[in-house]
Design an enzyme around this catalytic site. Sequence first.
Site, PDB file in Angstrom:
ATOM      1  N   CYS A  72      30.642  28.443  39.857  1.00  0.00           N
ATOM      2  CA  CYS A  72      29.910  27.475  39.330  1.00  0.00           C
ATOM      3  C   CYS A  72      28.689  27.595  39.619  1.00  0.00           C
ATOM      4  O   CYS A  72      28.163  28.188  40.938  1.00  0.00           O
ATOM      5  CB  CYS A  72      30.440  25.986  39.675  1.00  0.00           C
ATOM      6  SG  CYS A  72      32.234  25.540  39.264  1.00  0.00           S
ATOM      7  N   ARG A 103      28.198  33.192  38.053  1.00  0.00           N
ATOM      8  CA  ARG A 103      29.075  32.542  38.838  1.00  0.00           C
ATOM      9  C   ARG A 103      30.129  31.789  38.026  1.00  0.00           C
ATOM     10  O   ARG A 103      30.978  31.167  38.943  1.00  0.00           O
ATOM     11  CB  ARG A 103      28.113  31.407  39.574  1.00  0.00           C
ATOM     12  CG  ARG A 103      26.894  32.124  40.233  1.00  0.00           C
ATOM     13  CD  ARG A 103      26.082  30.950  40.798  1.00  0.00           C
ATOM     14  NE  ARG A 103      26.970  30.173  41.637  1.00  0.00           N
ATOM     15  CZ  ARG A 103      26.598  30.758  43.029  1.00  0.00           C
ATOM     16  NH1 ARG A 103      26.077  31.815  43.447  1.00  0.00           N
ATOM     17  NH2 ARG A 103      27.462  29.993  43.894  1.00  0.00           N
ATOM     18  N   LYS A 137      31.603  35.671  40.009  1.00  0.00           N
ATOM     19  CA  LYS A 137      30.793  36.639  40.885  1.00  0.00           C
ATOM     20  C   LYS A 137      31.128  36.220  42.554  1.00  0.00           C
ATOM     21  O   LYS A 137      31.365  36.657  43.258  1.00  0.00           O
ATOM     22  CB  LYS A 137      29.390  36.489  40.657  1.00  0.00           C
ATOM     23  CG  LYS A 137      28.695  37.628  41.562  1.00  0.00           C
ATOM     24  CD  LYS A 137      29.031  39.006  40.878  1.00  0.00           C
ATOM     25  CE  LYS A 137      28.492  40.063  41.762  1.00  0.00           C
ATOM     26  NZ  LYS A 137      29.397  41.472  41.956  1.00  0.00           N
ATOM     27  N   ASN A 161      29.574  22.137  42.459  1.00  0.00           N
ATOM     28  CA  ASN A 161      30.048  23.479  42.962  1.00  0.00           C
ATOM     29  C   ASN A 161      30.875  23.228  44.277  1.00  0.00           C
ATOM     30  O   ASN A 161      30.317  22.990  45.199  1.00  0.00           O
ATOM     31  CB  ASN A 161      28.813  24.471  42.992  1.00  0.00           C
ATOM     32  CG  ASN A 161      29.624  25.829  43.572  1.00  0.00           C
ATOM     33  OD1 ASN A 161      30.759  26.102  43.505  1.00  0.00           O
ATOM     34  ND2 ASN A 161      28.680  26.546  44.196  1.00  0.00           N
ATOM     35  N   GLY A 162      32.360  23.583  43.996  1.00  0.00           N
ATOM     36  CA  GLY A 162      33.070  23.463  45.149  1.00  0.00           C
ATOM     37  C   GLY A 162      34.243  22.971  44.754  1.00  0.00           C
ATOM     38  O   GLY A 162      34.826  22.631  43.669  1.00  0.00           O
ATOM     39  N   GLU A 198      39.575  44.950  36.076  1.00  0.00           N
ATOM     40  CA  GLU A 198      38.800  43.685  35.926  1.00  0.00           C
ATOM     41  C   GLU A 198      38.118  43.757  34.882  1.00  0.00           C
ATOM     42  O   GLU A 198      37.727  42.673  34.461  1.00  0.00           O
ATOM     43  CB  GLU A 198      38.251  43.324  37.365  1.00  0.00           C
ATOM     44  CG  GLU A 198      37.150  44.497  37.778  1.00  0.00           C
ATOM     45  CD  GLU A 198      36.230  43.941  38.864  1.00  0.00           C
ATOM     46  OE1 GLU A 198      36.375  42.835  39.368  1.00  0.00           O
ATOM     47  OE2 GLU A 198      35.962  44.870  39.464  1.00  0.00           O
ATOM     48  N   LYS A 200      38.147  48.380  39.396  1.00  0.00           N
ATOM     49  CA  LYS A 200      37.185  48.215  38.405  1.00  0.00           C
ATOM     50  C   LYS A 200      37.789  48.494  37.045  1.00  0.00           C
ATOM     51  O   LYS A 200      37.309  47.679  36.168  1.00  0.00           O
ATOM     52  CB  LYS A 200      36.389  49.638  38.771  1.00  0.00           C
ATOM     53  CG  LYS A 200      35.477  49.667  39.846  1.00  0.00           C
ATOM     54  CD  LYS A 200      34.345  48.618  39.936  1.00  0.00           C
ATOM     55  CE  LYS A 200      34.467  47.135  40.109  1.00  0.00           C
ATOM     56  NZ  LYS A 200      34.539  46.746  41.813  1.00  0.00           N
ATOM     57  N   HIS A 229      57.286  58.087  45.928  1.00  0.00           N
ATOM     58  CA  HIS A 229      58.048  57.285  46.752  1.00  0.00           C
ATOM     59  C   HIS A 229      58.067  55.845  45.350  1.00  0.00           C
ATOM     60  O   HIS A 229      58.530  54.673  45.797  1.00  0.00           O
ATOM     61  CB  HIS A 229      57.501  56.385  47.671  1.00  0.00           C
ATOM     62  CG  HIS A 229      57.428  57.830  48.994  1.00  0.00           C
ATOM     63  ND1 HIS A 229      58.761  58.214  49.486  1.00  0.00           N
ATOM     64  CD2 HIS A 229      56.344  58.396  49.495  1.00  0.00           C
ATOM     65  CE1 HIS A 229      58.352  58.989  50.196  1.00  0.00           C
ATOM     66  NE2 HIS A 229      57.100  59.316  50.422  1.00  0.00           N
ATOM     67  N   GLU A 282      39.745  51.157  44.593  1.00  0.00           N
ATOM     68  CA  GLU A 282      38.575  50.539  44.022  1.00  0.00           C
ATOM     69  C   GLU A 282      38.429  50.911  42.605  1.00  0.00           C
ATOM     70  O   GLU A 282      37.840  50.269  41.676  1.00  0.00           O
ATOM     71  CB  GLU A 282      37.291  51.061  44.809  1.00  0.00           C
ATOM     72  CG  GLU A 282      36.125  50.189  44.192  1.00  0.00           C
ATOM     73  CD  GLU A 282      35.935  48.913  44.171  1.00  0.00           C
ATOM     74  OE1 GLU A 282      36.709  48.037  44.541  1.00  0.00           O
ATOM     75  OE2 GLU A 282      34.960  48.278  43.506  1.00  0.00           O
ATOM     76  N   TRP A 325      33.235  27.499  36.623  1.00  0.00           N
ATOM     77  CA  TRP A 325      34.480  28.478  36.885  1.00  0.00           C
ATOM     78  C   TRP A 325      35.375  27.378  37.022  1.00  0.00           C
ATOM     79  O   TRP A 325      35.391  26.898  38.122  1.00  0.00           O
ATOM     80  CB  TRP A 325      34.226  29.291  38.048  1.00  0.00           C
ATOM     81  CG  TRP A 325      35.300  30.247  38.073  1.00  0.00           C
ATOM     82  CD1 TRP A 325      35.505  31.566  37.124  1.00  0.00           C
ATOM     83  CD2 TRP A 325      36.413  30.182  38.923  1.00  0.00           C
ATOM     84  NE1 TRP A 325      36.667  31.987  37.607  1.00  0.00           N
ATOM     85  CE2 TRP A 325      37.228  31.445  38.562  1.00  0.00           C
ATOM     86  CE3 TRP A 325      36.904  29.204  40.131  1.00  0.00           C
ATOM     87  CZ2 TRP A 325      38.720  31.437  39.294  1.00  0.00           C
ATOM     88  CZ3 TRP A 325      37.978  29.412  40.582  1.00  0.00           C
ATOM     89  CH2 TRP A 325      38.817  30.542  40.148  1.00  0.00           C
TER      90      TRP A 325
HETATM   91  C1  F6R Z   1      35.329  43.254  42.152  1.00  0.00           C
HETATM   92  C2  F6R Z   1      34.786  42.011  42.916  1.00  0.00           C
HETATM   93  C3  F6R Z   1      35.784  41.319  43.738  1.00  0.00           C
HETATM   94  C4  F6R Z   1      34.585  40.827  45.271  1.00  0.00           C
HETATM   95  C5  F6R Z   1      35.296  39.727  45.910  1.00  0.00           C
HETATM   96  C6  F6R Z   1      34.752  39.542  47.414  1.00  0.00           C
HETATM   97  O1  F6R Z   1      34.642  44.103  41.462  1.00  0.00           O
HETATM   98  O2  F6R Z   1      33.316  41.887  42.841  1.00  0.00           O
HETATM   99  O3  F6R Z   1      36.771  41.688  44.283  1.00  0.00           O
HETATM  100  O4  F6R Z   1      34.587  41.906  45.949  1.00  0.00           O
HETATM  101  O5  F6R Z   1      35.523  38.643  45.161  1.00  0.00           O
HETATM  102  O6  F6R Z   1      33.370  39.183  47.112  1.00  0.00           O
HETATM  103  P1  F6R Z   1      32.286  39.146  48.321  1.00  0.00           P
HETATM  104  O7  F6R Z   1      31.974  40.566  48.348  1.00  0.00           O
HETATM  105  O8  F6R Z   1      31.054  38.563  47.617  1.00  0.00           O
HETATM  106  O9  F6R Z   1      32.806  38.587  49.408  1.00  0.00           O
END
Ligand code: F6R
Length: 612
Positions: A2, A27, A607, A99-100, A492, A489, A508, A485, A73
């Site tokens: 949010c 956000r 984010k 937000n929260g 997501e 990527k 396995h 990772e 969000w």
């Molecule tokens: C994936 C991504 C998320 C963040 C995770 C932690 O691309 O961005 O998996 O890495 O939500 O977020 P931070 O690093 O802000 O604690």
Amino acid sequence: MCGIVAYLGEREAYPVLIKGLKRLEYRGYDSAGVALLDNDLHVYKKAGKVSELEAFVADKNINGNIGIGHTRWATHGVPNDTNAHPHMSNSGQFALVHNGIIENYAPIKEQLQKSGYVFHSQTDTEVLVNLIEEVKKQEKVSLEDAVRIALNQVVGAYAIVVIDKENNDRLIAARKGSPLVVGIGEAEFFVASDASPIIEYTKHVVYLDDQEYAIIDRDGTFTVKTLGNVEISPFIQQLQLDLESIEKGGFEHFMLKEIYEQPKVIKDAIRGRMNATDGWIKLGGVSEFANRINNAKRIIITACGTSWHSGLIAEYLIETLARVPVEVEYASEFRYRNPIVNESDVVIAISQSGETADTLAAIEIAKERQALVYGICNVIGSSIARATHAGSYTHAGPEIGVASTKAFTTQVVILTLMALQLAQQKGTISLSYLRQVLYELDNLHVKIEATLKLDSHIKEIAAKIKDVENALYLGRGYNFPVALEGALKLKEISYIHAEGYPAAEMKHGPIALIDENLPVIILATNESAYEKIVSNVQEVKARKGIVIAVVNEGDTQIKQMADYVIEVPKTEEVLSPLITMIPLQLLSYHIAVMRGANVDQPRNLAKSVTVE
Ligand code: F6R
């Protein structure tokens, strides 16, 4: 999660709010809304993106030079018009953005319902704004007092801004656990979840601390108090951010811009922190706590998502180079499993946003148990940066694309420096090897530039596999976390199911997935395990899988077996994730674009994950 924005001053509030919401959309983008106060209070809200709100208000009265806005969000209640913020109190006098999460909203709601309050939405926010109204009525106090008393009754996390229909000269903003920054301009104020909506109007800002609230008045008075009603002098900071860094700068998406920024941000991350010729490393906070860090019996790394993957790379780095045992924990598990932590441990918390609720909670546990907590954050002044004993910023600049790219690579850079510094202190590496790695790190931006030049080739590979439903990523050693990772990527942003595995684990279980439709992305740059990776490639090919291999320039063996190869510049094995990650980011990006997905704002994600 949010985004909040508010304005009080001489300008029309709506353009400031809508522009701010667009900047904060990373956000959350389930719904958006604004409340504008002119002679009357107008609240407009809409499910969907900020652009849908914009279209909705096109023929509405949007006058007023005070207002609040929100991009959501969803936590409590589905994303629809009714659950969108701002929420109004029953009398229509107060509007609030939040937000929260208010954890004890249910009993409060029940109590308010008994007193006759009616709820239109499923949100905890509507409970909070009505609680404020009820306190004000029952206690016959000012709005400021009512906000403070109400916030002392709620449990949970919040950043809020409240507006009063009867008073178009005042905003009240408060925070606990969710970020809030106040911008101080010439006869005007801004409030936002981060500085991006503020930067083009003023560089003077105050970051509210937890359990603080601000009373912001049109006559220029700006008062900050604790929730215990004690006035404090706000610390006014000068923003370092510039407007350019939060705009797309000619790229089609923020994600692509951020991928391309990696040569630069890697240089920023090492600047002033190392010298290859003299063989020294100086990371912020490390010297202050040198004794505890150098003598740590164990290092625990805690983080979520992509940041957890960079932590896994650090496990390989620290154990290999400095010979200190490392455990890497998902913050969400660590916080609830009663972990054994003590004062001889060092806990490293990694977070791009510095606001991730689970990571923050893990830090609190580590601190309670007397461990030294070191933070690696990107967002300056963020909650995690402030909650940790010491730390280093990654200096990646604002990361707006929801999928993390440049934050990851800069985290890996800082963790590499930490591992090398620790190894030097412990005498587990030679000066000549240290210099060799630092020299390579100092020049790595050139190799990353060269890797980025492979973009059009990677795009061609993306076109071949864009319609698949599954993908497998394999890597060994330092490249195993890169495989994880890479898979994250892809899933997501393109919604293709992808899994990352240590290459040797394939036999396995995951090997059962392999057929002529499955792309298997194999990271094959490790010299130390090259022959073993060759065998893995053969195993995949024997089952007709589509092999996309990332190899070192000049490779001959794997090149002959793979369906597609991506030849990257060779580097020191300890630094290889910084190179091998780049093609995987580009591959995911192009596949997502070709599938018509919203790359910068993938569905269901946000984010900054400020809820559990
Ligand atoms: C994936 C991504 C998320 C963040 C995770 C932690 O691309 O961005 O998996 O890495 O939500 O977020 P931070 O690093 O802000 O604690």
